[in-house]
Design an enzyme around this catalytic site. Structure first.
Site, PDB file in Angstrom:
ATOM      1  N   GLY A 180       0.792  -1.220   0.000  1.00 32.15           N
ATOM      2  CA  GLY A 180       0.000   0.000   0.000  1.00 32.15           C
ATOM      3  C   GLY A 180       0.827   1.274   0.000  1.00 32.15           C
ATOM      4  O   GLY A 180       0.300   2.353  -0.278  1.00 32.15           O
ATOM      5  N   ASP A 181       2.102   1.169   0.301  1.00 32.57           N
ATOM      6  CA  ASP A 181       3.023   2.303   0.211  1.00 32.57           C
ATOM      7  C   ASP A 181       4.425   1.726   0.095  1.00 32.57           C
ATOM      8  O   ASP A 181       5.258   1.884   0.987  1.00 32.57           O
ATOM      9  CB  ASP A 181       2.905   3.205   1.433  1.00 32.57           C
ATOM     10  CG  ASP A 181       3.686   4.520   1.267  1.00 32.57           C
ATOM     11  OD1 ASP A 181       4.378   4.667   0.233  1.00 32.57           O
ATOM     12  OD2 ASP A 181       3.609   5.380   2.169  1.00 32.57           O
ATOM     13  N   ALA A 182       4.686   1.052  -1.013  1.00 33.51           N
ATOM     14  CA  ALA A 182       5.911   0.265  -1.180  1.00 33.51           C
ATOM     15  C   ALA A 182       7.101   1.125  -1.586  1.00 33.51           C
ATOM     16  O   ALA A 182       7.997   0.674  -2.310  1.00 33.51           O
ATOM     17  CB  ALA A 182       5.681  -0.844  -2.206  1.00 33.51           C
ATOM     18  N   CYS A 183       7.133   2.371  -1.142  1.00 35.49           N
ATOM     19  CA  CYS A 183       8.271   3.247  -1.406  1.00 35.49           C
ATOM     20  C   CYS A 183       9.480   2.791  -0.589  1.00 35.49           C
ATOM     21  O   CYS A 183       9.342   2.167   0.467  1.00 35.49           O
ATOM     22  CB  CYS A 183       7.912   4.689  -1.069  1.00 35.49           C
ATOM     23  SG  CYS A 183       6.533   5.329  -2.039  1.00 35.49           S
ATOM     24  N   ASN A 231       9.978   2.574   3.360  1.00 35.07           N
ATOM     25  CA  ASN A 231       9.132   1.707   4.176  1.00 35.07           C
ATOM     26  C   ASN A 231       9.615   0.260   4.257  1.00 35.07           C
ATOM     27  O   ASN A 231       8.883  -0.621   4.719  1.00 35.07           O
ATOM     28  CB  ASN A 231       7.687   1.753   3.664  1.00 35.07           C
ATOM     29  CG  ASN A 231       7.086   3.118   3.881  1.00 35.07           C
ATOM     30  OD1 ASN A 231       7.471   3.839   4.810  1.00 35.07           O
ATOM     31  ND2 ASN A 231       6.141   3.494   3.041  1.00 35.07           N
TER      32      ASN A 231
END
Length: 258
Positions: A182-185, A188
């Site tokens: 969901g926020d695989a930047c 993280n």
């Protein structure tokens, strides 16, 4: 606002109370103004009132994911008039945008790609009660009824909003459903000293979606954090050839929805 180390910030009173006299060190500020503080072997995430951050949403996802992934142990959560907080146990490892890994971007890019593949393989779609589908996110964009082109990335600014919304309303067919981070930047994912994944953080949007929702943004974040040229290593480590149409679509959805 760009996510990154926050510099000098005021420590909210509830966070200071949680510290109970221990040193408090600010370590991260996200795009919505949320802050993360380090207190000994704990991290406290702080969401100011009105920020739109839902730490309760993250808490339930952490509890679910803990059975399948190395994620922070949830120690507590709460809220006050000024904001809400989430307390977790620290995981050994360094953030993938730590100076150590910015100096070795090839290792980091491969670790992020293989780590995302491992995450997608580990989390059971059939048992996941959360959605991050394109349809749900599109609906949220239109319900919100406001868009700020000033917050978009360069490849989308200057384009007619109506054209972008028409593209948004027509998602590509699902390639493969997985439970997405969901926020695989890059920030993280935590890496150990050998450059292997040690854990995952910031799971507030975790849910079932096409794997390209993660891949598009995870690969994009390599440019923001390491510079150009590392995406081929990322996709090779993940084990998939780039899909330009799905990458383009899910980057647009990220800009307009998140």
């Amino acid at each position: 606002m760009i996510a990154g180390p926050p510099g000098s910030v005021a420590v909210p009173d509830p966070v200071r109370a949680l510290a109970d006299g221990a040193p408090v060190r600010p370590v991260w500020r996200n795009e919505l103004g949320g802050l993360t503080f380090s207190i000994g072997d704990r991290y406290v995430k702080w969401a100011p009132a009105g920020s739109g951050l839902d730490l309760g949403r993250e808490a339930v996802r952490l509890r679910w994911a803990a059975a399948h992934l190395p994620v922070p142990e949830l120690l507590g959560s709460g809220s006050a008039q000024s904001g809400s907080w989430l307390v977790t146990r620290a995981i050994a490892g360094r953030n993938a945008v730590d100076p150590r890994w910015q100096a070795e971007p090839e290792i980091a890019a491969r670790a992020l790609g293989s780590g995302l593949r491992a995450l997608h393989e580990a989390l059971p779609v059939a048992d996941c009660p959360f959605s991050w589908s394109a349809e749900d996110r599109i609906a949220a964009v239109f319900e919100r009824g406001r868009l700020d082109p000033g917050e978009w990335h360069a490849e989308h600014t200057g384009q007619p909003v109506r054209r972008l919304l028409d593209r948004l309303a027509d998602p590509p067919p699902v390639d493969r459903l997985v439970v997405c981070h969901g926020d695989a930047c890059a920030p993280n994912t935590l890496l150990d000293s050998a450059g292997q994944v040690a854990g995952y953080v910031d799971l507030g949007s975790l849910g079932v979606a096409d794997r390209w929702a993660d891949l598009a943004v995870g690969s994009w974040s390599l440019e923001w954090n390491y510079g150009a040229g590392y995406q081929p290593l990322y996709f090779q480590a993940y084990g998939s050839e780039p899909d330009p149409d799905r990458i383009s679509y899910y980057r647009l959805l990220w800009d307009l929805a998140e």
